[in-house]
Scaffold this active site. Sequence first.
Site: not given
Length: 513
Positions: A54, A81, A169, A171, A223, A225, A228
């Site tokens: 954060g 962190c 980190h 990730e 749509s 896309g 959906s």
Amino acid sequence: MSETIIVLDFGSQYSQLIARRIRECRVYSRIMPFNTPAETIRAERPQGIILSGGPSSVYAENAPKCDPAIFELGIPILGICYGLQLMIQTLGGEIARGRAREYGKAILEIAEPGELFVGVSPKTQVWMSHGDKVARMPEGGFRVLGSSGNTEFCAVHMPERNLYGIQFHPEVVHTPEGKSIIGNFCRRICGCAGDWTMESFIEQQLREIRATVGKSNVILGLSGGVDSSVAAALIHKAIGKQLNCIFVNNGVLRKNEAERVRELFGRNFDMKLIYVDATDRFLSKLAGVDEPEKKRKIIGNEFVTVFDEASAKIENAEFLAQGTTYPDVIESVPIDGNPAAMIKSHHNVGGLPEEMKFKLLEPLSRLFKDEVREVGRQLGLPEDVVMRQPFPGPGLAVRHLGAVTRETLDILRDADEIVVDEIKKAGLYYSIWQTFAVFLPVRTVGVMGDERTYDYVIALRAVESSDGMTADWVQLPYDLLGRISSRIINEVNGVNRVVYDITSKPPGTIEWE
């Protein structure tokens, strides 16, 4: 979910990335606000907890703090962190400002591998991003697992409570062995079997959809896309003809888009597809409107009206289905009184009004985009649908600067189709976040066939991004740019100039409007 790792979010830009890395270990993850009560977490019965990084300092006046009782739950915890620093401070240690901010690559020297670093190199590259550091460890049994050149307590472990903390980190891709570290926490420390797969998700969702819907009908705004389309395929597999898809042609779709959607879902998938051609209605409302936000609102409001009219004709419809995905529903974390931190929402059907008293059905709301794509593949959707690049809800209206007309929209459609076609032929379509054409209401002088021309300009846009929040323009090969430009000028009447947008986000945006 039988196995869950909870990520407590302290406002980190990487919280979603942590959750995704956990899922890559075939373990289900869920992001929750940093101040979630310990009892709420206990009720979720997670196998482990990760405290995210954060932007705050733990000793700042308004620093986000977790419920201290989580450290008494008997559940393995990994602090990353800021999460490490908060853990140490909460348990009686001391955090202080470092002599210098540590940002970028560092080398972690592992003194004691333990379960967290099984299979990790004794000296491994990690990514740092912090200004504070642990100055003094708490009393009571913390052991140092590793250090870096500037960080003495870079990795720590308290065996008695099964608590782990790391200052770097794991990730991010800049920590090459980070996936192994997160995997060790999930599998070896938390004991997860790793049975979270898209196959198991589909089977579970099919049961849940059938149990939820019963004999009622479901309406879905299709749509074309990715989200959906996958939602439609999943729900249709569960309840068949009880699903009623509504596809609205708003007049600002890509070339042949309506035909493609009707062919795929209406004929190939044999879905109940209600096609509403509202082109005239939308273009009439948009006539003479050049302000971007006004165009968006007109399209959204008119969509609601058209969708409402179509859905009113469907009997026994109790549920409204949407392709909402997990990033759409994750609660943003307010840090330092940030008033912009809101719960993000997304509606594939344009933001329906409250008076439409449907129950929501959102079968993809637990999935990230890459997981949605994999579900689509397993349900038999073609690759060009599953891997389709993002397309804005207001369609070509926000890729057409100024007021739209039928004539200029056709110019944009023809140019855009050439862009997509050439990008696909070059084998780049699936590796680029977005590529498209933009119509500029600017006319320039040109020479074609020894004659003077005075025609419009088309801008090309190609960007690379992982989430759409930031983006870099793509350095397309010159010969590819040349082919696209040549084809547009030769094949699209009304265009005599093509330009390339080399603006990143920020300072620009991906779309032009």
